[in-house]
Design an enzyme around this catalytic site. Structure first.
Site, PDB file in Angstrom:
ATOM      1  N   HIS A  12      -0.323  20.400 -27.038  1.00 30.27           N
ATOM      2  CA  HIS A  12      -1.647  19.971 -27.499  1.00 30.27           C
ATOM      3  C   HIS A  12      -1.517  18.904 -28.593  1.00 30.27           C
ATOM      4  CE1 HIS A  12      -5.978  20.723 -28.533  1.00 30.27           C
ATOM      5  NE2 HIS A  12      -5.571  20.296 -29.721  1.00 30.27           N
ATOM      6  N   GLU A  13      -0.740  19.217 -29.614  1.00 34.72           N
ATOM      7  CA  GLU A  13      -0.602  18.265 -30.727  1.00 34.72           C
ATOM      8  C   GLU A  13       0.130  17.005 -30.275  1.00 34.72           C
ATOM      9  OE1 GLU A  13      -2.449  18.705 -33.256  1.00 34.72           O
ATOM     10  OE2 GLU A  13      -2.924  20.798 -32.792  1.00 34.72           O
ATOM     11  N   HIS A  18      -2.424  14.705 -29.011  1.00 37.21           N
ATOM     12  CA  HIS A  18      -3.062  13.987 -30.123  1.00 37.21           C
ATOM     13  C   HIS A  18      -2.129  12.889 -30.627  1.00 37.21           C
ATOM     14  CE1 HIS A  18      -6.676  16.340 -30.756  1.00 37.21           C
ATOM     15  NE2 HIS A  18      -6.028  17.473 -30.976  1.00 37.21           N
TER      16      HIS A  18
HETATM   17 CO    CO Z   1      -6.981  19.403 -31.115  1.00 40.44          CO
END
Ligand code: CO
Length: 500
Positions: free
Chosen positions: A265-266, A269
């Site tokens: 997830h990160e 980003h």
């Molecule tokens: Co997030």
């Protein structure tokens, strides 16, 4: 003053803002990773000073005059310059229209709000938090009315995180999700299918997990020469720009899912931020478009890619190689079902891909109602529980697991929650587009993440804030943001796993 001179000066202002933002990004990282416990006082002074510098630049009369000057010559500016002026005007107006006295009041109310919330949550007593929450909401409505008295205050608040969004569009998206997901989830819950939870009975060292997480982040395209991975209490991505964007993760020695999916997830980003064009990084265009678009990138990597069968066919052997003893009796199918297990929970941050948006729906409806005066703050806990039962079939036993669970309202973050759902829905829409354009499933199977990242770089990341969100989505996916692709995706995937 001629136009090019004015724009040069404008560029200097943007550069200062971006540098200050970068410093505060690194301070945040420091605070959440390695800062000694007692460093917090100095850090808060540093943050205060930087924020005041940024505020001063944005709201200075000089900035206002420059915007005016550039706007009156807008036809002589190129697309990037125009977009920079549009973005600066947006933040300028959001800042100058609000009296400093109100900003101070809000800051005091939320500092106090946070303290009271921590206490109330510990005692699991919403009524303790209620009066302060009322104050915060009252101030937030006032704040929204200063920015735009003609707009719905909730829409103005959402725009603080997701500019250019329309409340009616959000309401439409959420009502479609509610209509389609609620009956589907109850079918999943009623299904006989059982996922093997034996994975949770083993122990996985954090050292080995770290190696695995770094391996996966690197494979999908996160650049460790321009970033790093560290441990934190609640994962986030922060840094100073495309060439220094750091990600973090957390661990559970019995649950591999925690570190793996937080990392992916990160990394999503991080890949977004690393994909901003370096020659734009000191301009406003060289910033991610919005929280919703940001979350679409993290969710795309975490869920649409990272929880796909293709992904684990490729990487489960590596997981098994890392933990041979623990995973001896498991195959890729077991693991795939394990990482896609659906289980309604009280707590949003623990929710799976399927039930997550209903947690957000509940918050969205509540915010929309209290801000528009249709619901009283004191009624939140009861309505919360009613909605939990309606949407997910479970009722929290106390306020701690109910209306008090999230920090957001205590610090005044009204309008933040919907950006999570924008991210989920947009991720599916982007994945579908990529599937048509570059056969993304095949690329995952082949481990060709370079091409996936390349497509995202070109269509999302490099665009930064050049377009409004609507324009960006339309150009990238050919249509307006909608729930179709998301609903099709989850129904197909979970229908298959749960035999419905
Ligand atoms: Co997030």
């Amino acid at each position: 003053m001629n136009l090019s001179k004015a724009y040069k000066e404008f560029e200097k202002l943007m550069e200062k803002i971006k540098i200050f933002e970068g410093i505060s990004g690194k301070l945040l990282w420091d605070q959440q990773t390695y800062m000694p416990k007692k460093g917090v006082y100095i850090l808060s002074k540093e943050n205060e000073l930087i924020e005041s510098y940024i505020h001063e630049i944005i709201t200075s009369p000089r900035t206002g005059r420059l915007i005016e000057k550039l706007e009156s010559n807008i036809e002589n500016l190129d697309d990037y310059q125009r977009a920079n002026v549009r973005e600066m005007k947006r933040i300028y107006e959001r800042n100058v229209k609000v009296p400093t006295s109100l900003v101070k009041k809000m800051s005091n109310a939320t500092t106090k709000g946070y303290e009271i919330w921590v206490r109330a949550k510990k005692r699991s007593d919403f009524s303790e938090f209620e009066p302060q929450l009322e104050k915060i909401i009252d101030l937030k409505v006032k704040y929204a009315n200063f920015i735009d008295p003609d707009k719905n205050p909730y829409e103005v608040l959402i725009e603080g995180y997701e500019p250019f969004v329309e409340l009616d569009d959000m309401r439409r998206i959420f009502s479609e999700l509610k209509r389609e997901l609620t009956p589907f989830i109850s079918k999943v819950i009623d299904s006989e299918s059982i996922v093997d939870k034996g994975f949770l009975k083993r122990t996985y060292s954090t050292k080995k997990q770290t190696e695995l997480c770094k391996f996966l982040a690197k494979k999908i395209g996160y650049d460790f020469d321009r970033g790093r991975l560290d441990e934190t209490v609640h994962p986030f991505t922060s840094g100073a720009g495309p060439s220094d964007m750091r990600i973090t993760t957390w661990f559970d020695v019995h649950d591999l899912r925690k570190s793996i999916f937080a990392t992916i997830h990160e990394a999503g980003h991080g890949i977004y931020e690393q994909g901003i064009l370096e020659d734009q990084m000191f301009t406003l265009v060289g910033s991610p478009r919005s929280l919703g678009v940001h979350e679409s990138q993290s969710r795309l990597y975490e869920n649409n890619i990272g929880r796909s069968k293709e992904f684990w066919k490729l990487f489960f052997p590596k997981v098994k190689e890392t933990f041979p003893r623990q995973l001896r009796k498991y195959n890729v199918e077991d693991f795939y079902e394990f990482v896609n297990m659906v289980k309604p929970s009280f707590i949003r941050v623990l929710a799976d891909e399927l039930t997550y948006n209903l947690h957000i729906l509940l918050r969205f409806e509540t915010e929309d109602d209290v801000i528009n005066g249709r619901m009283k703050v004191k009624d939140i806990p009861e309505l919360w529980n009613e909605k939990m039962e309606e949407y997910l079939g479970i009722i929290p036993k106390n306020d701690r697991d109910g209306a008090l669970q999230d920090v957001h309202w205590s610090i005044g973050y009204f309008g933040y929650f919907p950006t999570y759902t924008i991210g989920n829905v947009l991720a599916a829409q982007i994945f579908e587009t990529m599937n048509k354009k570059i056969k993304v499933r095949e690329k995952i199977r082949e481990g060709n993440f370079q091409e996936i990242k390349g497509w995202l770089n070109k269509n999302i990341h490099e665009k930064g804030s050049l377009y409004t969100t609507d324009e960006l989505i339309k150009k990238a996916t050919g249509k307006k943001l909608g729930t179709n692709d998301f609903l099709k995706y989850v129904k197909r995937k979970y229908g298959e796993i749960y035999g419905i």
